[in-house]
Design a protein around this motif. Structure first.
Motif, PDB file in Angstrom:
ATOM      1  N   VAL A  89     -58.224 -47.640 -65.786  1.00  0.00           N
ATOM      2  CA  VAL A  89     -57.621 -48.934 -66.099  1.00  0.00           C
ATOM      3  C   VAL A  89     -58.201 -49.943 -65.110  1.00  0.00           C
ATOM      4  O   VAL A  89     -58.011 -49.819 -63.901  1.00  0.00           O
ATOM      5  N   GLU A  92     -55.493 -44.941 -63.065  1.00  0.00           N
ATOM      6  CA  GLU A  92     -56.091 -44.014 -64.008  1.00  0.00           C
ATOM      7  C   GLU A  92     -55.008 -43.116 -64.588  1.00  0.00           C
ATOM      8  O   GLU A  92     -54.044 -42.776 -63.910  1.00  0.00           O
ATOM      9  N   SER A 133     -58.201 -54.951 -73.489  1.00  0.00           N
ATOM     10  CA  SER A 133     -56.843 -55.220 -73.954  1.00  0.00           C
ATOM     11  C   SER A 133     -56.853 -56.446 -74.860  1.00  0.00           C
ATOM     12  O   SER A 133     -57.780 -57.266 -74.807  1.00  0.00           O
ATOM     13  N   GLY A 151     -49.641 -45.378 -69.768  1.00  0.00           N
ATOM     14  CA  GLY A 151     -50.439 -44.231 -70.161  1.00  0.00           C
ATOM     15  C   GLY A 151     -49.646 -43.012 -70.564  1.00  0.00           C
ATOM     16  O   GLY A 151     -50.200 -41.917 -70.651  1.00  0.00           O
ATOM     17  N   TYR A 178     -60.255 -50.604 -70.416  1.00  0.00           N
ATOM     18  CA  TYR A 178     -59.956 -49.174 -70.397  1.00  0.00           C
ATOM     19  C   TYR A 178     -61.257 -48.417 -70.622  1.00  0.00           C
ATOM     20  O   TYR A 178     -61.975 -48.682 -71.598  1.00  0.00           O
ATOM     21  N   ILE A 219     -58.358 -41.969 -68.370  1.00  0.00           N
ATOM     22  CA  ILE A 219     -58.560 -43.355 -68.759  1.00  0.00           C
ATOM     23  C   ILE A 219     -58.564 -44.179 -67.477  1.00  0.00           C
ATOM     24  O   ILE A 219     -57.585 -44.182 -66.729  1.00  0.00           O
TER      25      ILE A 219
END
Length: 359
Positions: A137, A148, A115, A202, A122, A135
């Motif tokens: 996280v 996720e 990030s 997301g 990610y 994804i």
């Protein structure tokens, strides 16, 4: 009185002198890379200070390492690929700092992105039972997963930020199963796509597909103006169609399309890596033994020969390509005159490497 031609010659000479002066004053490039040797897999640092590319630091890893990310504090992240079961934070001197192992029913797909504030990571992942793309996280400090999100496709590969701070993810669209390893399944029903996700929860914001669904979207690069290039890998059944397939797609934030395919010698339908460079994109084509270049509008701009060209990286008008036995170092102002350094030892570079800022 100088004529117009005299001014042009003087300007070109001045520009060439500026490039050469900058080359002499720039710190020697160093790149974080992953590779395989006859004894196993490693991550490490490749230095380009002399006439030979030299391994300055190395660290053994258990399986194939793929994507890398250089963190703001100077550490590095590397993600496993096939089997994708580990994530590693390490130092430039080759010391491992932290390992994270994925859950038994999940697999890393080879790429990680931080990030903007550096607090969250990610990772592209797959649910091994359903095949759904995810994804992961993760907390950047601990590397542990805290959430996720679905990628609304299968086989997600690389991910990047767009200019507005949203996640862009390439779903490769190729189904596999744990019990069949790297075997690609049901290619007639491939579903590759590019998705844009809201970064806090997301949420799916938009999704794009190419007309030819046998083109797998894999690796991403972004120009400063926000346009993306995506390296493609063709999965057609017919050998001729596969060899002549495009290896670059372009995305302007609204539409997704393929770039021009060069006449003559085909690129074998396989883009290994991609970098934003000059006013367009470079795509490595290891099966065609070259790096192919395009302008931002998709016009083909030429190729550079290099056996098994794959790993690409760019910074401030400079492009580095790693091949089987050599490294090409190219400046924007010297397109036809890249310098080549032989690799100092026998190793097989993986798809990616990243340039490191000077210490």
């Amino acid at each position: 009185m100088w004529k117009r031609r005299d001014w042009m010659v003087a300007a070109l000479a001045l520009a060439a002198g500026s490039v050469e002066a900058r080359r002499l004053t720039e710190p020697a490039p160093r790149l974080a890379a992953t590779w395989a040797t006859d004894d196993g897999h490693q991550v490490g640092i490749v230095g380009l200070a002399g006439s030979t590319a030299v391994i300055e630091a190395r660290l053994d890893v258990p399986t194939r390492a793929h994507g890398l990310w250089a963190e703001a504090g100077g550490t590095l992240l590397t993600v496993a690929r096939r089997p994708g079961d580990w994530l590693l934070r390490w130092r430039r001197d080759g010391r491992a700092l932290a390992w994270a192992w994925i859950e038994p029913d999940r697999a890393f797909n080879g790429h990680v992105l931080a990030s903007p504030d550096g607090r969250t990571l990610y990772t592209t992942e797959s649910d091994l039972q359903s095949g759904q793309g995810l994804i992961g996280v993760r907390d950047a400090a601990s590397l542990q997963k805290r959430a996720e999100w679905p990628t609304h496709g299968c086989d997600p590969h690389e991910l990047l930020w767009d200019r507005d701070g949203r996640l862009v993810v390439a779903n490769g669209g190729i189904a596999t199963r744990p019990e069949t390893g790297r075997q690609k399944l049901d290619l007639a029903h491939m579903d590759s796509s590019l998705v844009r996700l809201e970064p806090a929860r997301g949420e799916l914001l938009s999704q794009w597909r190419l007309d030819d669904q046998r083109l797998s979207l894999r690796h991403l690069a972004r120009l400063d103006d926000g346009r993306f290039g995506i390296a493609l890998q063709a999965e057609h059944d017919e050998a001729g169609r596969k060899q002549a397939a495009p290896v670059l797609a372009l995305f302007d934030g609204r539409s997704l399309r393929t770039a021009d395919v060069p006449d003559g010698s085909p690129l074998q339908g396989y883009g290994g890596d991609i970098a934003a460079w000059d006013d367009g994109f470079a795509v490595s084509c290891p099966r065609a033994a070259c790096v192919a270049l395009w302008r931002h509008d998709g016009r083909f701009a030429g190729r550079l020969a290099l056996d098994e060209a794959c790993a690409l990286a760019s910074r401030r008008g400079r492009l580095w390509t790693g091949g089987r036995e050599a490294v090409l170092d190219l400046h924007t102002a010297q397109l036809g005159q890249p310098s080549a350094r032989p690799l100092g030892e026998a190793l097989r570079l993986d798809n990616h490497w990243v340039p490191l800022p000077a210490r």
